[in-house]
Design a protein around this motif. Structure first.
Motif, mmCIF file in Angstrom:
data_model
loop_
_atom_site.group_PDB
_atom_site.id
_atom_site.type_symbol
_atom_site.label_atom_id
_atom_site.label_comp_id
_atom_site.label_asym_id
_atom_site.label_seq_id
_atom_site.Cartn_x
_atom_site.Cartn_y
_atom_site.Cartn_z
ATOM 1 N N ARG A 1 -31.838 -13.088 32.016
ATOM 2 C CA ARG A 1 -30.206 -12.793 32.963
ATOM 3 C C ARG A 1 -30.492 -11.479 33.153
ATOM 4 O O ARG A 1 -30.043 -10.979 34.017
ATOM 5 N N ARG A 2 -29.958 -10.385 31.954
ATOM 6 C CA ARG A 2 -30.295 -9.177 32.208
ATOM 7 C C ARG A 2 -31.332 -8.875 32.757
ATOM 8 O O ARG A 2 -31.513 -7.588 34.463
ATOM 9 N N ALA A 3 -32.110 -9.225 32.662
ATOM 10 C CA ALA A 3 -33.810 -8.668 33.053
ATOM 11 C C ALA A 3 -33.208 -8.683 34.929
ATOM 12 O O ALA A 3 -33.550 -8.069 35.579
ATOM 13 N N ASN A 4 -33.275 -9.994 35.173
ATOM 14 C CA ASN A 4 -33.053 -10.676 36.331
ATOM 15 C C ASN A 4 -31.408 -9.574 36.767
ATOM 16 O O ASN A 4 -32.148 -10.085 38.482
ATOM 17 N N GLY A 5 -30.666 -9.163 36.611
ATOM 18 C CA GLY A 5 -30.187 -8.111 37.409
ATOM 19 C C GLY A 5 -30.676 -6.472 37.950
ATOM 20 O O GLY A 5 -29.950 -6.557 38.439
ATOM 21 N N LEU A 6 -31.798 -6.781 37.264
ATOM 22 C CA LEU A 6 -32.797 -5.419 37.818
ATOM 23 C C LEU A 6 -33.517 -5.974 38.880
ATOM 24 O O LEU A 6 -34.638 -4.657 38.838
ATOM 25 N N LEU A 7 -33.834 -7.289 39.232
ATOM 26 C CA LEU A 7 -34.953 -7.858 40.045
ATOM 27 C C LEU A 7 -34.323 -7.013 41.036
ATOM 28 O O LEU A 7 -33.267 -7.146 42.188
ATOM 29 N N PRO A 8 -35.720 -6.059 42.208
ATOM 30 C CA PRO A 8 -34.706 -5.476 43.357
ATOM 31 C C PRO A 8 -34.739 -6.495 44.186
ATOM 32 O O PRO A 8 -35.016 -7.862 44.564
ATOM 33 N N GLN A 9 -33.594 -7.217 45.392
ATOM 34 C CA GLN A 9 -32.843 -7.302 46.581
ATOM 35 C C GLN A 9 -33.041 -6.631 47.289
ATOM 36 O O GLN A 9 -31.863 -6.090 47.648
ATOM 37 N N LEU A 10 -33.107 -7.830 48.730
ATOM 38 C CA LEU A 10 -33.151 -7.256 49.777
ATOM 39 C C LEU A 10 -32.679 -7.846 50.406
ATOM 40 O O LEU A 10 -32.075 -9.237 50.822
ATOM 41 N N ARG A 11 -31.175 -7.307 51.247
ATOM 42 C CA ARG A 11 -29.590 -7.835 51.438
ATOM 43 C C ARG A 11 -29.424 -6.659 53.199
ATOM 44 O O ARG A 11 -28.937 -6.135 52.929
ATOM 45 N N PRO A 12 -30.128 -7.984 53.784
ATOM 46 C CA PRO A 12 -29.947 -6.694 55.512
ATOM 47 C C PRO A 12 -28.487 -7.022 56.060
ATOM 48 O O PRO A 12 -28.228 -6.007 56.642
ATOM 49 N N GLU A 13 -28.063 -8.585 55.445
ATOM 50 C CA GLU A 13 -26.760 -8.425 55.762
ATOM 51 C C GLU A 13 -25.190 -6.948 55.668
ATOM 52 O O GLU A 13 -24.499 -7.214 55.831
ATOM 53 N N GLU A 14 -26.287 -6.626 54.626
ATOM 54 C CA GLU A 14 -25.496 -5.358 53.754
ATOM 55 C C GLU A 14 -24.695 -4.153 55.322
ATOM 56 O O GLU A 14 -24.644 -3.707 55.199
ATOM 57 N N ILE A 15 -25.813 -4.473 55.999
ATOM 58 C CA ILE A 15 -25.796 -3.256 57.057
ATOM 59 C C ILE A 15 -24.698 -3.455 57.628
ATOM 60 O O ILE A 15 -24.033 -2.041 57.697
ATOM 61 N N ALA A 16 -24.200 -4.584 58.155
ATOM 62 C CA ALA A 16 -23.564 -4.892 59.086
ATOM 63 C C ALA A 16 -22.085 -4.271 58.670
ATOM 64 O O ALA A 16 -20.810 -3.925 58.978
ATOM 65 N N LYS A 17 -22.152 -4.091 56.672
ATOM 66 C CA LYS A 17 -21.001 -3.517 56.500
ATOM 67 C C LYS A 17 -20.690 -1.601 56.708
ATOM 68 O O LYS A 17 -20.027 -0.988 55.929
#
Lengths: 141, 114
Positions: A4-20
């Motif tokens: 679970r800890r390692a998964n927390g470091l898996l890179p994720q792409l979140r295009p919706e963050e741009i709108a923030k």
């Protein structure tokens, strides 16, 4: 737990963050990028390309990013972002070495494409190494 | 006149690439991974593209030599900024950490230019 800890470091792409982000966030970064490009260019013209090259690694944009991250996510997250930037900066050394080695052989465009690939490989490789060893995002020092 | 034009192109390209890398960074999680892009060679790519196309690839190799020194300074800056931002806040911490860029970058430049 460790998975679970390692998964927390898996890179994720979140295009919706741009709108923030506000447009002004990007205007500020454009201004910082333009300013350091101007400074490096003028210094290179006045004192030569080796001196000008030093300023291609000047932290002009990072302060703007850290300030924006602090406002949005807090000091802790800004601090962790700086740790990631240290890994990116090591990769920037590799980018510069690639430019030195390849520029006269491959020409400008191919050299820069290769340099960016080298930067990505080294940066992602270092991140993977840190993620494998520590298995969690480090606490802010 | 040519120098001014080149400088103008360099400034616009530098700003645009910084925004492009910043947008990529903003879309990524976790924060340590997105932080990688805070030290992406955005200004360098724009500057080297313009100077290399206008004045030849040999000039880019010289810029690259200086850039090693600047990037070594950037490693020190980032490591110093991490605790400084936490303690002093974003603005003050990231400005204070500039001190950490000067010495390593200057020392590396001195070694590389000998």
């Amino acid at each position: 737990m460790s998975t679970r800890r390692a998964n927390g470091l898996l890179p994720q792409l979140r295009p919706e963050e741009i709108a923030k982000h506000k447009p002004s966030d990007y205007v500020v970064r454009f201004a910082f990028g333009a300013l350091i490009s101007l400074a490096a260019g003028l210094i290179g013209m006045k004192f030569g390309p080796v001196v000008g090259g030093v300023f291609l690694g000047f932290p002009a944009i990072l302060p703007a990013s850290l300030t924006l991250i602090e406002k949005k996510d807090g000091k802790q997250q800004a601090s962790i972002d700086a740790i990631g930037a240290a890994l990116g900066a090591v990769a920037m050394v590799a980018f510069a070495i690639a430019v030195i080695v390849l520029a006269s052989r491959w020409g400008v465009v191919a050299t820069l494409v290769a340099g960016l690939i080298v930067w990505l490989l080294v940066a992602f490789g270092l991140y993977a190494l840190v993620a494998t060893v520590y298995r969690r995002e480090p606490s802010a020092p | 006149m040519k120098d001014v034009l080149l400088l103008g192109i360099r400034v616009l390209a530098g700003g645009a690439l910084v925004v492009a890398f910043a947008m990529v960074s903003d879309m990524l999680k976790p924060k340590m991974f997105s932080g990688l892009f805070g030290a992406a060679p955005s200004v360098a790519t724009a500057s080297l593209l313009v100077s290399g196309l206008a004045m030849g690839a040999a000039k880019d190799a010289k810029y690259g030599t200086g850039m090693i020194a600047g990037a070594i300074g950037l490693i020190a800056y980032s490591l110093a900024a991490a605790p400084a931002v936490k303690r002093l806040g974003g603005v003050a911490g990231s400005i204070v950490a500039w001190v950490a860029w000067v010495l390593p970058a200057g020392a590396a430049f001195w070694v590389l230019s000998r």
